[in-house]
Write an enzyme that holds these catalytic residues in place. Sequence first.
Site, PDB file in Angstrom:
ATOM      1  N   CYS A 185      75.702  29.481  42.952  1.00 19.56           N
ATOM      2  CA  CYS A 185      76.937  30.113  43.806  1.00 19.56           C
ATOM      3  C   CYS A 185      77.695  28.834  43.650  1.00 19.56           C
ATOM      4  O   CYS A 185      77.669  27.793  43.655  1.00 19.56           O
ATOM      5  CB  CYS A 185      76.573  30.257  44.994  1.00 19.56           C
ATOM      6  SG  CYS A 185      75.488  31.700  45.340  1.00 19.56           S
ATOM      7  N   GLU A 206      79.560  27.576  46.284  1.00 21.05           N
ATOM      8  CA  GLU A 206      79.305  26.658  47.542  1.00 21.05           C
ATOM      9  C   GLU A 206      78.485  25.545  47.075  1.00 21.05           C
ATOM     10  O   GLU A 206      78.634  24.275  47.267  1.00 21.05           O
ATOM     11  CB  GLU A 206      78.845  27.440  48.575  1.00 21.05           C
ATOM     12  CG  GLU A 206      79.856  28.542  49.160  1.00 21.05           C
ATOM     13  CD  GLU A 206      79.508  29.957  48.653  1.00 21.05           C
ATOM     14  OE1 GLU A 206      79.160  29.852  47.502  1.00 21.05           O
ATOM     15  OE2 GLU A 206      79.529  30.941  49.374  1.00 21.05           O
ATOM     16  N   GLU A 251      77.146  31.539  36.333  1.00 24.25           N
ATOM     17  CA  GLU A 251      76.112  32.301  36.112  1.00 24.25           C
ATOM     18  C   GLU A 251      75.518  32.227  34.541  1.00 24.25           C
ATOM     19  O   GLU A 251      75.698  31.218  33.860  1.00 24.25           O
ATOM     20  CB  GLU A 251      76.858  33.772  35.955  1.00 24.25           C
ATOM     21  CG  GLU A 251      77.506  34.098  37.243  1.00 24.25           C
ATOM     22  CD  GLU A 251      77.972  35.551  37.424  1.00 24.25           C
ATOM     23  OE1 GLU A 251      78.077  36.221  36.376  1.00 24.25           O
ATOM     24  OE2 GLU A 251      78.016  35.917  38.559  1.00 24.25           O
ATOM     25  N   CYS A 306      73.019  29.303  50.252  1.00 24.90           N
ATOM     26  CA  CYS A 306      74.302  28.388  50.354  1.00 24.90           C
ATOM     27  C   CYS A 306      74.337  28.147  52.148  1.00 24.90           C
ATOM     28  O   CYS A 306      74.741  26.818  52.237  1.00 24.90           O
ATOM     29  CB  CYS A 306      75.578  29.207  49.933  1.00 24.90           C
ATOM     30  SG  CYS A 306      75.724  29.023  48.250  1.00 24.90           S
ATOM     31  N   CYS A 336      76.161  33.288  51.144  1.00 27.83           N
ATOM     32  CA  CYS A 336      74.794  33.963  51.082  1.00 27.83           C
ATOM     33  C   CYS A 336      73.741  33.009  51.658  1.00 27.83           C
ATOM     34  O   CYS A 336      74.182  31.745  52.011  1.00 27.83           O
ATOM     35  CB  CYS A 336      74.493  34.048  49.623  1.00 27.83           C
ATOM     36  SG  CYS A 336      73.757  32.465  48.793  1.00 27.83           S
ATOM     37  N   ASN A 366      81.385  29.670  40.885  1.00 27.00           N
ATOM     38  CA  ASN A 366      79.775  30.049  40.567  1.00 27.00           C
ATOM     39  C   ASN A 366      79.855  30.145  39.140  1.00 27.00           C
ATOM     40  O   ASN A 366      80.667  30.209  38.120  1.00 27.00           O
ATOM     41  CB  ASN A 366      79.900  31.468  41.072  1.00 27.00           C
ATOM     42  CG  ASN A 366      80.894  32.607  40.783  1.00 27.00           C
ATOM     43  OD1 ASN A 366      81.822  32.349  40.433  1.00 27.00           O
ATOM     44  ND2 ASN A 366      80.251  33.863  40.594  1.00 27.00           N
TER      45      ASN A 366
HETATM   46  N1  THU Z   1      78.370  34.043  44.765  1.00 28.14           N
HETATM   47  C1  THU Z   1      78.629  32.892  45.207  1.00 28.14           C
HETATM   48  O1  THU Z   1      79.292  32.074  44.361  1.00 28.14           O
HETATM   49  N2  THU Z   1      78.783  32.643  46.508  1.00 28.14           N
HETATM   50  C2  THU Z   1      78.646  33.505  47.458  1.00 28.14           C
HETATM   51  O2  THU Z   1      78.575  33.059  48.578  1.00 28.14           O
HETATM   52  C3  THU Z   1      77.792  34.871  47.071  1.00 28.14           C
HETATM   53  C4  THU Z   1      77.807  35.071  45.598  1.00 28.14           C
HETATM   54  C5  THU Z   1      78.155  34.387  43.536  1.00 28.14           C
HETATM   55  C6  THU Z   1      76.646  34.286  43.002  1.00 28.14           C
HETATM   56  C7  THU Z   1      77.099  35.332  41.632  1.00 28.14           C
HETATM   57  O3  THU Z   1      77.249  34.617  40.506  1.00 28.14           O
HETATM   58  C8  THU Z   1      78.073  36.192  41.858  1.00 28.14           C
HETATM   59  O4  THU Z   1      78.650  35.647  43.128  1.00 28.14           O
HETATM   60  C9  THU Z   1      77.493  37.652  42.244  1.00 28.14           C
HETATM   61  O5  THU Z   1      76.405  37.425  43.471  1.00 28.14           O
END
Ligand code: THU
Length: 169
Positions: free
Chosen positions: A73, A75, A64, A116, A113, A62
């Site tokens: 994310c 994925e 940010e 994704c 999520c 991820n």
């Molecule tokens: N996140 C992912 O990378 N993958 C997921 O399937 C769920 C959420 C990340 C997004 C964000 O950077 C952090 O987790 C909190 O939501």
Amino acid sequence: MKELKIESSIRFFEDYSSFNAEEVALFKSCKNAVNQAYAPYSRFRVGAAVLLEDGSMYEGNNQENAAYPSGLCAERVALFYASAIKPNVAVKAIAVTIDYSNNPDFDDIISPCGGCRQVIAEYEHKFNQAISIYLLGKEEKVCLIDSMKVLLPFYFSGDILKAFTEKES
Ligand code: THU
């Protein structure tokens, strides 16, 4: 009245003994990916690894951003990376995990999520082939889902758009 029945099966494994060398290599790649996550805002570090039909693997994590919605994310970072490098090679599998070392009391397996799920479904649709989804928990715990259709049945697919774009031309 018509009824669409949806059956799903999600399998949970306690260790890697049921998986072959390629799968275990994917799990290692995924666990490695988590270390490079950029998650200064949520501190929730996620790693993903994508396995393509030609045996190549692409890692993502991820990413940010101070403007929260601009992040992405793990994925999607991994899938877009793989697709940018090898657009014509089908996606065989994706593995996802989080950094459990941050929170020793936490041992849930996390699941992709909605956004994704839609992206994974897109690559299944593109190559007309199911993608295995491995959710890696603590130690050697694995949850295996055979296709995104299990997690996202009746999804919005590109076929629907075709009916509109073909009409215009
Ligand atoms: N996140 C992912 O990378 N993958 C997921 O399937 C769920 C959420 C990340 C997004 C964000 O950077 C952090 O987790 C909190 O939501």
